[in-house]
Design a protein around this motif. Structure first.
Motif, PDB file in Angstrom:
ATOM      1  N   LEU A 189       0.845  -1.213   0.000  1.00  0.00           N
ATOM      2  CA  LEU A 189       0.000   0.000   0.000  1.00  0.00           C
ATOM      3  C   LEU A 189       0.876   1.258   0.000  1.00  0.00           C
ATOM      4  N   MET A 190       1.953   1.238   0.827  1.00  0.00           N
ATOM      5  CA  MET A 190       2.878   2.388   0.854  1.00  0.00           C
ATOM      6  C   MET A 190       3.611   2.514  -0.475  1.00  0.00           C
ATOM      7  N   ASN A 191       4.023   1.368  -1.010  1.00  0.00           N
ATOM      8  CA  ASN A 191       4.822   1.383  -2.231  1.00  0.00           C
ATOM      9  C   ASN A 191       4.030   1.804  -3.467  1.00  0.00           C
ATOM     10  N   LEU A 192       2.694   1.879  -3.336  1.00  0.00           N
ATOM     11  CA  LEU A 192       1.921   2.368  -4.480  1.00  0.00           C
ATOM     12  C   LEU A 192       2.271   3.828  -4.761  1.00  0.00           C
ATOM     13  N   ASN A 193       2.913   4.478  -3.785  1.00  0.00           N
ATOM     14  CA  ASN A 193       3.369   5.851  -4.043  1.00  0.00           C
ATOM     15  C   ASN A 193       4.684   5.892  -4.825  1.00  0.00           C
ATOM     16  N   ASN A 194       5.409   4.769  -4.867  1.00  0.00           N
ATOM     17  CA  ASN A 194       6.725   4.788  -5.534  1.00  0.00           C
ATOM     18  C   ASN A 194       6.639   5.347  -6.954  1.00  0.00           C
ATOM     19  N   ALA A 195       5.675   4.801  -7.721  1.00  0.00           N
ATOM     20  CA  ALA A 195       5.554   5.184  -9.130  1.00  0.00           C
ATOM     21  C   ALA A 195       5.090   6.638  -9.248  1.00  0.00           C
ATOM     22  N   LEU A 196       4.158   7.028  -8.351  1.00  0.00           N
ATOM     23  CA  LEU A 196       3.633   8.403  -8.412  1.00  0.00           C
ATOM     24  C   LEU A 196       4.775   9.378  -8.133  1.00  0.00           C
ATOM     25  N   ASN A 197       5.621   9.001  -7.169  1.00  0.00           N
ATOM     26  CA  ASN A 197       6.775   9.832  -6.857  1.00  0.00           C
ATOM     27  C   ASN A 197       7.707   9.931  -8.065  1.00  0.00           C
ATOM     28  N   ALA A 198       7.934   8.793  -8.723  1.00  0.00           N
ATOM     29  CA  ALA A 198       8.830   8.799  -9.888  1.00  0.00           C
ATOM     30  C   ALA A 198       8.238   9.657 -11.006  1.00  0.00           C
ATOM     31  N   LEU A 199       6.920   9.558 -11.231  1.00  0.00           N
ATOM     32  CA  LEU A 199       6.295  10.333 -12.315  1.00  0.00           C
ATOM     33  C   LEU A 199       6.312  11.830 -12.001  1.00  0.00           C
ATOM     34  N   SER A 200       6.264  12.161 -10.697  1.00  0.00           N
ATOM     35  CA  SER A 200       6.245  13.584 -10.297  1.00  0.00           C
ATOM     36  C   SER A 200       7.609  14.236 -10.480  1.00  0.00           C
ATOM     37  N   GLY A 201       8.667  13.431 -10.380  1.00  0.00           N
ATOM     38  CA  GLY A 201      10.024  13.989 -10.449  1.00  0.00           C
ATOM     39  C   GLY A 201      10.400  14.780  -9.200  1.00  0.00           C
ATOM     40  N   LEU A 202       9.559  14.730  -8.174  1.00  0.00           N
ATOM     41  CA  LEU A 202       9.796  15.530  -6.960  1.00  0.00           C
ATOM     42  C   LEU A 202      10.363  14.664  -5.836  1.00  0.00           C
ATOM     43  N   PRO A 203      11.020  15.279  -4.854  1.00  0.00           N
ATOM     44  CA  PRO A 203      11.355  14.522  -3.652  1.00  0.00           C
ATOM     45  C   PRO A 203      10.067  14.026  -2.989  1.00  0.00           C
ATOM     46  N   LEU A 204      10.171  12.910  -2.250  1.00  0.00           N
ATOM     47  CA  LEU A 204       8.981  12.295  -1.651  1.00  0.00           C
ATOM     48  C   LEU A 204       8.178  13.267  -0.790  1.00  0.00           C
ATOM     49  N   ARG A 205       8.898  14.028   0.050  1.00  0.00           N
ATOM     50  CA  ARG A 205       8.162  14.885   0.990  1.00  0.00           C
ATOM     51  C   ARG A 205       7.394  15.970   0.248  1.00  0.00           C
ATOM     52  N   THR A 206       8.051  16.625  -0.715  1.00  0.00           N
ATOM     53  CA  THR A 206       7.389  17.691  -1.481  1.00  0.00           C
ATOM     54  C   THR A 206       6.171  17.118  -2.207  1.00  0.00           C
ATOM     55  N   GLN A 207       6.332  15.899  -2.742  1.00  0.00           N
ATOM     56  CA  GLN A 207       5.224  15.286  -3.482  1.00  0.00           C
ATOM     57  C   GLN A 207       4.060  14.956  -2.540  1.00  0.00           C
ATOM     58  N   LEU A 208       4.383  14.350  -1.395  1.00  0.00           N
ATOM     59  CA  LEU A 208       3.308  13.929  -0.479  1.00  0.00           C
ATOM     60  C   LEU A 208       2.643  15.110   0.221  1.00  0.00           C
ATOM     61  N   GLU A 209       3.301  16.267   0.200  1.00  0.00           N
ATOM     62  CA  GLU A 209       2.679  17.462   0.793  1.00  0.00           C
ATOM     63  C   GLU A 209       1.558  18.004  -0.091  1.00  0.00           C
ATOM     64  N   GLN A 210       1.445  17.475  -1.307  1.00  0.00           N
ATOM     65  CA  GLN A 210       0.444  17.996  -2.263  1.00  0.00           C
ATOM     66  C   GLN A 210      -0.771  17.074  -2.319  1.00  0.00           C
ATOM     67  N   ARG A 211      -1.932  17.655  -2.013  1.00  0.00           N
ATOM     68  CA  ARG A 211      -3.164  16.867  -1.915  1.00  0.00           C
ATOM     69  C   ARG A 211      -3.483  16.122  -3.221  1.00  0.00           C
ATOM     70  N   SER A 212      -3.186  16.755  -4.355  1.00  0.00           N
ATOM     71  CA  SER A 212      -3.524  16.107  -5.633  1.00  0.00           C
ATOM     72  C   SER A 212      -2.731  14.807  -5.797  1.00  0.00           C
ATOM     73  N   PHE A 213      -1.455  14.807  -5.437  1.00  0.00           N
ATOM     74  CA  PHE A 213      -0.685  13.553  -5.524  1.00  0.00           C
ATOM     75  C   PHE A 213      -1.211  12.538  -4.505  1.00  0.00           C
ATOM     76  N   ARG A 214      -1.574  13.039  -3.315  1.00  0.00           N
ATOM     77  CA  ARG A 214      -2.097  12.096  -2.308  1.00  0.00           C
ATOM     78  C   ARG A 214      -3.424  11.496  -2.769  1.00  0.00           C
ATOM     79  N   ALA A 215      -4.217  12.302  -3.506  1.00  0.00           N
ATOM     80  CA  ALA A 215      -5.487  11.769  -4.016  1.00  0.00           C
ATOM     81  C   ALA A 215      -5.215  10.674  -5.055  1.00  0.00           C
ATOM     82  N   CYS A 216      -4.141  10.829  -5.834  1.00  0.00           N
ATOM     83  CA  CYS A 216      -3.759   9.767  -6.794  1.00  0.00           C
ATOM     84  C   CYS A 216      -3.434   8.486  -6.021  1.00  0.00           C
ATOM     85  N   LEU A 217      -2.682   8.651  -4.929  1.00  0.00           N
ATOM     86  CA  LEU A 217      -2.310   7.487  -4.116  1.00  0.00           C
ATOM     87  C   LEU A 217      -3.556   6.849  -3.499  1.00  0.00           C
ATOM     88  N   ALA A 218      -4.479   7.714  -3.049  1.00  0.00           N
ATOM     89  CA  ALA A 218      -5.710   7.189  -2.444  1.00  0.00           C
ATOM     90  C   ALA A 218      -6.491   6.350  -3.465  1.00  0.00           C
TER      91      ALA A 218
END
Ligand SMILES: NC(=O)C1=CN([C@@H]2O[C@H](COP(=O)(O)OP(=O)(O)OC[C@H]3O[C@@H](n4cnc5c(N)ncnc54)[C@H](OP(=O)(O)O)[C@@H]3O)[C@@H](O)[C@H]2O)C=CC1
Ligand SMILES: CC(C)(CO)C(=O)C(=O)O
Length: 343
Positions: A189-218
């Protein structure tokens, strides 16, 4: 009389293997087995390990062994498997002729099936399932940085005790767990963010601070949770809230999320997912064992998993595109794309 140090071979000395090997070197007789180029760097310059709320440690080349072939596991008490999931079966077949009967093998990989694949290939051996909760990036050859926190988890069986004791002696947090299948599903479940993080090109924290990326993970996690239910698997509770509630937490507004999910955001500002690291290095990723696993499980139970399927497609496309020609996605763009796939 001093006791002999446990002999630990690390097969696949990349980010996780190099980091754990470096942390274990003061308390174990460590052999790092990796690619010739990487091992030449270690032979020349040793290994540096940083992060993980511990003082940085430099391990000189004289304090560990390096090797490039599977025969170097001969005589090891414990072999840690830290190759990517696609290399597990080949690794097991290469290692089999060189393992002592008493050697305990431990998978420290992401994905649901690595320990199972190793057990099938090495029926004479005790194979432990392990889980690494934190992020490690090789910042430059021979330098391994732990960018988030957590305790390693291992099968709670007697054969795991020597490894657990050695990890603890190296000051690596470790917890035995009676249900590693549940742990592996929770980690997925946590690792489902791996790909989203890679597609974002952002560091994990900056990416997870954004609700839109978190909604993708959700979206991806909801599909996974439905597939787990159909499969009859209960993911382990690795965080203070139950796994089934995490998608709801992820959708909180940024300010609220920052307040209530401090632990999720406690990541080094430069840390990235291992999938990002794979794409950066032009390697094939583990996407088939991440969102790909959700799609396969959902398909087995005639459930839809369109967001996960779309993420697989996007990562496979990125794998074929050189890093300098690859587009990165903003959170709103990716969310719109995944929502369109779900319509
Ligand atoms: N990095 C992270 O933060 C985390 C990773 N994990 C999991 O841990 C596992 C390892 O990941 P990670 O450390 O990032 O991966 P890496 O790719 O950094 O490390 C694996 C290393 O093993 C090498 N290798 C593969 N096959 C052989 C072989 N036959 N002989 C010698 N060397 C070999 C690879 O070389 P080559 O690339 O040339 O094939 C690579 O250098 C994965 O399952 C990952 O998902 C889990 C938690 C966190
Ligand atoms: C620690 C985590 C979840 C994110 O970095 C990971 O497992 C990975 O990068 O593969």
């Amino acid at each position: 009389m001093s006791q002999a140090l446990p002999r630990i071979a690390v097969f696949g000395a990349g980010s996780i293997g190099g980091y754990l090997g470096g942390r274990l070197a003061p308390v174990a007789d460590v052999t790092l087995i990796g690619r010739a180029k990487a091992m030449a760097v270690v032979q020349d310059d040793g290994v540096s390990v940083t992060g993980g709320s511990r003082p940085p440690r430099y391990v000189p080349a004289s304090a560990l062994r390096t090797a490039t072939g599977p025969d170097a596991v001969a005589g090891a008490d414990i072999v840690l498997i830290t190759v990517k999931s696609a290399d597990t079966v080949t690794a097991a077949r290469d290692l089999a002729p060189h393992l002592d009967e008493r050697t305990v093998v431990c998978s420290l990989q992401n994905g649901l099936h690595n320990a199972e694949l190793l057990r099938a290939e090495l029926p004479e051996h005790t194979v432990l399932a392990g889980m690494v909760p934190y992020n490690v990036v090789q910042t430059r050859p021979g330098h391994f940085h732990q960018g988030s926190e957590g305790a390693l988890m291992l099968d709670d069986v007697p054969a795991a005790r020597p490894l657990i004791a050695t990890l603890a002696e190296a000051d690596l947090a470790v917890q035995p767990h009676a249900d590693m299948r549940g742990v592996q599903h929770a980690k997925l479940l946590m690792n489902l963010n791996n790909a989203l993080n890679a597609l974002s090109g952002l560091p994990l924290r900056t990416q997870l601070e954004q609700r839109s990326f978190r909604a993708c993970l959700a979206l991806c996690q909801r599909e996974a949770l439905a597939a787990f239910r159909a499969e009859g698997v209960e993911p382990a509770k690795l965080m203070p809230i139950p796994p089934a509630l995490i998608p709801r937490l992820l959708r909180f507004p940024d300010a609220v999320f920052r307040r209530v999910a401090r632990r999720i955001l406690a990541i080094d500002p430069h840390a990235r997912s291992s999938t990002w690291e794979d794409l950066q290095r032009g390697r094939v990723t583990e996407i088939d064992m991440l969102q790909g696993e959700v799609v396969a499980m959902a398909t087995r139970h005639s459930l839809p998993a369109p967001a996960s399927a779309r993420v697989v497609e996007l990562v496979k496309r990125a794998e074929k595109t050189p890093p300098d020609r690859r587009d990165t996605w903003t959170g709103p763009e990716l969310l719109a794309d995944l929502r369109a796939a779900c319509r």
